[in-house]
Scaffold this active site. Sequence first.
Site, PDB file in Angstrom:
ATOM      1  N   LYS A 494     -12.600   5.207  -0.961  1.00 58.24           N
ATOM      2  CA  LYS A 494     -11.863   6.359  -1.665  1.00 58.24           C
ATOM      3  C   LYS A 494     -10.375   5.925  -1.516  1.00 58.24           C
ATOM      4  O   LYS A 494      -9.914   5.051  -0.817  1.00 58.24           O
ATOM      5  CB  LYS A 494     -12.017   7.539  -0.977  1.00 58.24           C
ATOM      6  CG  LYS A 494     -11.694   7.805   0.398  1.00 58.24           C
ATOM      7  CD  LYS A 494     -12.052   9.119   0.986  1.00 58.24           C
ATOM      8  CE  LYS A 494     -11.634   9.029   2.511  1.00 58.24           C
ATOM      9  NZ  LYS A 494     -12.454  10.339   3.167  1.00 58.24           N
ATOM     10  N   TYR A 720      23.258   3.686   2.560  1.00 56.20           N
ATOM     11  CA  TYR A 720      23.755   4.911   2.148  1.00 56.20           C
ATOM     12  C   TYR A 720      24.202   5.654   3.253  1.00 56.20           C
ATOM     13  O   TYR A 720      23.388   5.578   4.441  1.00 56.20           O
ATOM     14  CB  TYR A 720      22.560   5.723   1.797  1.00 56.20           C
ATOM     15  CG  TYR A 720      22.101   5.145   0.029  1.00 56.20           C
ATOM     16  CD1 TYR A 720      23.282   5.205  -0.945  1.00 56.20           C
ATOM     17  CD2 TYR A 720      20.899   4.579  -0.219  1.00 56.20           C
ATOM     18  CE1 TYR A 720      22.768   4.801  -2.154  1.00 56.20           C
ATOM     19  CE2 TYR A 720      20.709   4.272  -1.854  1.00 56.20           C
ATOM     20  CZ  TYR A 720      21.583   4.438  -2.464  1.00 56.20           C
ATOM     21  OH  TYR A 720      21.334   3.991  -3.666  1.00 56.20           O
TER      22      TYR A 720
HETATM   23  C1  LIG Z   1     -12.841   9.940   4.472  1.00 55.13           C
HETATM   24  C2  LIG Z   1     -14.036  10.470   4.774  1.00 55.13           C
HETATM   25  C3  LIG Z   1     -14.743   9.929   5.680  1.00 55.13           C
HETATM   26  C4  LIG Z   1     -14.185   8.524   6.644  1.00 55.13           C
HETATM   27  O1  LIG Z   1     -13.281   9.070   7.685  1.00 55.13           O
HETATM   28  P1  LIG Z   1     -12.670   7.878   8.434  1.00 55.13           P
HETATM   29  O2  LIG Z   1     -12.245   8.727   9.641  1.00 55.13           O
HETATM   30  O3  LIG Z   1     -11.869   7.064   7.509  1.00 55.13           O
HETATM   31  O4  LIG Z   1     -13.864   7.144   9.001  1.00 55.13           O
HETATM   32  C5  LIG Z   1     -15.994  10.415   5.997  1.00 55.13           C
HETATM   33  N1  LIG Z   1     -16.367  11.496   5.397  1.00 55.13           N
HETATM   34  C6  LIG Z   1     -15.728  12.052   4.622  1.00 55.13           C
HETATM   35  C7  LIG Z   1     -16.495  13.331   3.998  1.00 55.13           C
HETATM   36  C8  LIG Z   1     -14.439  11.806   4.275  1.00 55.13           C
HETATM   37  O5  LIG Z   1     -13.637  12.437   3.551  1.00 55.13           O
END
Ligand SMILES: *Cc1c(COP(=O)(O)O)cnc(C)c1O
Length: 825
Positions: A494, A720
């Site tokens: 993702k 700045y």
């Molecule tokens: C992002 C996510 C993961 C992975 O989490 P990590 O801490 O990056 O390993 C697993 N399950 C769900 C539902 C997530 O949203």
Amino acid sequence: MAISLQDIIPQINAEIHGAISSAEIDLVSIDSRSMQNNAQTLFFALSGSNYDAHDYISELIDKGVQNFVVTHIPENLEGKATFYIVSNTKIALQQFAAYYRNLFNFPVIGITGSNGKTIVKEWLNFLLSPDYNIIRSPKSYNSQVGVPLSVLAINKMHNLGIFEAGISTLGEMQTLEKIIKPTIGILTNIGTAHDEGFANIGEKIKEKLQLFKGVDVLIYHKNKSIEQFLPCIALAVTPFTKEQGKTFSWSFKDKEADVFISKSVVLDKTHLTVDYQKESFDLKVPFLDDASVENAIQCLMVLLYFGYSFATIESRMELLYPVEMRLKVKNGINNTTIIDDSYSSDFQSLKIALDFLESQKQHKKKTLILSDIFQSGLSNDELYARVSQLVIANKIHRVIGIGETISNYKTKFVNCGTFKSTDDFIEAFDSLTFENETLLIKGARSFEFEKIVTLLEQKTHETVLEINLNAISHNLSYFKTKLKTTTKLMVMVKAFGYGNGGFEIAKLLEHLKVDYLGVAFADEGISLKISGIKTKIMVLNPENTSFPSIIQYELEPEIYCMKGLNAFLKIAEQKELHHYPIHLKIDTGMHRLGFQERDLPVLIETLKNTPSIKVKSILSHLATSDDLENRAFTHEQIALFEKLSQRIMDELGINPIRHILNTSGISNFGESQYDMVRLGIGLYGISNDDKEQKYLENVSTLKSVISQIRTIDKGESVGYGRRFIAEKTTKIATIPIGYADGISRSWGNEIGYVMIKNQKAPILGSICMDMLMVDCTAIPCTEGDSVVIFGENPTVKMIAEKTHTIPYEILTSISQRVKRVFYRE
Ligand SMILES: *Cc1c(COP(=O)(O)O)cnc(C)c1O
């Protein structure tokens, strides 16, 4: 190579199943993706913790491969090909290579040490190639598998070998020594770092020296801690003579060394004065750093040993150059993808580059831009006939040949344009089209193909996020070792692969056969499917309006509420779907998405008699898996998950995949891995646990360059709001990266730093939208020099701690205007 199967079998103690053809083998392969595999291939099915090549044999048989060295015959394949069963396929490959090496009798240089092996090998190749047909390890193929593959590329025309050997633990050098059988040894910088795999530095040195037990001469930087171990390999420190000298040493300090060297820096070169056998001569090398100068001296020693004249040594050494061994993937103009291998051109590395092209291909159309090829050990007729076969096997659509020789062989290629020189090509550039294709750019150094890469590269600002694909594979295998072999693996890609690039990473994960990919929204999944990803994809947070396209692209939705379930059921029934996979999310304490206990009666009732869908999996998500102080809460979540998922399964009489662990869950609550886990941040090299962090490799390095340097006086301010006032004369470098690229302002004002030439340069004043300024007073740097914003140092974790956020936010904040470059070591 051309070798008959009958000759091979006794060497590897194989038990044969199937007919042995009388045909000869001309390629040994371990890579199922290679398009070079064919009927003349002998395929060794290696397996590792996360990879078993036996899984690919059936595909390979379809592609025409007939001979396989295996530990067992995969199900249903008995009789479909010839199998050579051995107890360990890697050892069989090594035995075969050792046998093959013994068929040749010419000088072989073996190189080992902690640093500099590849550079010394490449430079020796450059220095000696005017006089020898050299076979050398391609890239940095120096491992237990890389060395055998390198040696198996020897052919009868070669008259000098240069191979490097790298080891990580005891006993490995014995094996490599049998395969390389060096006659000339080079020990490069041994390093004092304590390596995993060795009890102490002495043990490491002794093991490395094993490579040299049969050499005629060992070249090394004179050093007492090495010399005390030389008797272990029956070498003694003796003044070097051509007739009997077994060691040949050099030093900056010790006059007892066979070659004594003094150095001084003049402008941008290091001048060396070499005292050897009562004579003295001078030469220059175009480097200033200690490591490069040392590596150059190791090469100088070989030239002296070979008896080259001082004049030749001087003229060749002055031309040494920085070595770039990585294959890089870059975005090019007009939607092209460039694979940049513009620093070498020999037959072996062409084969490797074509395999890489195949594994990376993002466009159907493929163009190869190739210079003349040097030192193949073959006659030009034979060489270009083979190149042409390779090009056909790899289904290359167009070849652009650059160089006098390749131009003469134009007719060997279909759809081929040739140019006599790189400049001729550049002149004609505007009349050529490059669009929607992958371009492999492969040229010998002298052709300066980097000019071509510059022309073809998409112009963006100089900041890049480099992503190490090998590190991703490594991290994946590391987490696999924590799982039962039956546990399935979903990898979260993702948010554009946590900021690292969606497609490229998904493509690699698909090859590594992960079971599922996870994305947040439907459009992320759709774009992966459109790019050709076939692995199953779960969508965590699908909007109801996206359900039709989810179905069209065969994505699998997570369903977390009744409204979503009813909407999906309605569409599924309209489209007359049968058993369409969905994933049920239960809320066990995160309180973000998911069915709660009180929703279960209605949920279960609704799911009875719904043949249009199928509950493929049931999942929940942990809120504090990274925090062992909260372990009781996690145990409650897991217990509730067990209870609710079990109830759904019992009442519906189903047996779905269950999963609850994310990365920290895998590390801390491995006993609850159920049927699948969901790996995220760990893949990208980040662990919440410092002990575990050591086992992961850094994946992303954010780099930029110095745009401008100025010196300000005491009392003057920077940036700045004048938040930095100089207390003394200060040298300031401006770097073109700012908060719009994802660098938080809270990392400014001397809290954070960047690395220039491996030294810390503190960030001065406020970080601007597109730029930041650093203090480089103590660093000898110039405009255009490379700058590391994060990577090995500072790490994303360090930045996150100092700026009061988490690594996830930093990685996913790197703006899309920052170019991503993927590479393999
Ligand atoms: C992002 C996510 C993961 C992975 O989490 P990590 O801490 O990056 O390993 C697993 N399950 C769900 C539902 C997530 O949203």
